[in-house]
Design a protein around this motif. Sequence first.
Motif, PDB file in Angstrom:
ATOM      1  N   GLY A  16       0.778  -1.229   0.000  1.00  0.00           N
ATOM      2  CA  GLY A  16       0.000   0.000   0.000  1.00  0.00           C
ATOM      3  C   GLY A  16       0.810   1.279   0.000  1.00  0.00           C
ATOM      4  O   GLY A  16       0.242   2.370   0.026  1.00  0.00           O
ATOM      5  N   ARG A  17       2.137   1.179  -0.036  1.00  0.00           N
ATOM      6  CA  ARG A  17       2.954   2.400  -0.090  1.00  0.00           C
ATOM      7  C   ARG A  17       2.845   3.074  -1.450  1.00  0.00           C
ATOM      8  O   ARG A  17       3.063   4.277  -1.562  1.00  0.00           O
ATOM      9  CB  ARG A  17       4.399   2.081   0.278  1.00  0.00           C
ATOM     10  N   ALA A  19      -0.188   3.273  -3.951  1.00  0.00           N
ATOM     11  CA  ALA A  19      -1.613   2.938  -4.052  1.00  0.00           C
ATOM     12  C   ALA A  19      -1.992   2.566  -5.482  1.00  0.00           C
ATOM     13  O   ALA A  19      -1.351   3.020  -6.440  1.00  0.00           O
ATOM     14  CB  ALA A  19      -2.454   4.129  -3.588  1.00  0.00           C
ATOM     15  N   ARG A  66      -4.464  -2.483  -9.757  1.00  0.00           N
ATOM     16  CA  ARG A  66      -5.390  -2.812  -8.672  1.00  0.00           C
ATOM     17  C   ARG A  66      -5.161  -4.259  -8.240  1.00  0.00           C
ATOM     18  O   ARG A  66      -4.698  -5.072  -9.033  1.00  0.00           O
ATOM     19  CB  ARG A  66      -6.816  -2.609  -9.137  1.00  0.00           C
TER      20      ARG A  66
END
Length: 113
Positions: A16-17, A19, A66
Amino acid sequence: MYLRIACEIADQIRGGRIAPDRPIPTRQALVARYGVSVETARRAVGMLCWAGWVYTVAGRPRFAARPERWPALEVWEEATAGRGAGPRALMAGGLLGLRVGDGVPDPGARPPV
């Protein structure tokens, strides 16, 4: 070295660093950060694109994919785990050219040139 860079960027995406739908570091930034050649940075980014961690938009930077597009973690780790690892191992693991989860060939998937 390109595998190390690809794995670190993939870890940033997974953690998640970086996105989803946000730009990844440019090749020039990777050259400066890791002290590698442009070719090494290109190979790292190409592998990320080919595996599904990253996607491209014409005329724009590369973006983090994603989660539904990410490769299966076991296949990614096995493919990048050691000497001789890389796109061939990803292909042997059935990873390249497939969307994660549905097994449908991705018409946009191509090997880095």
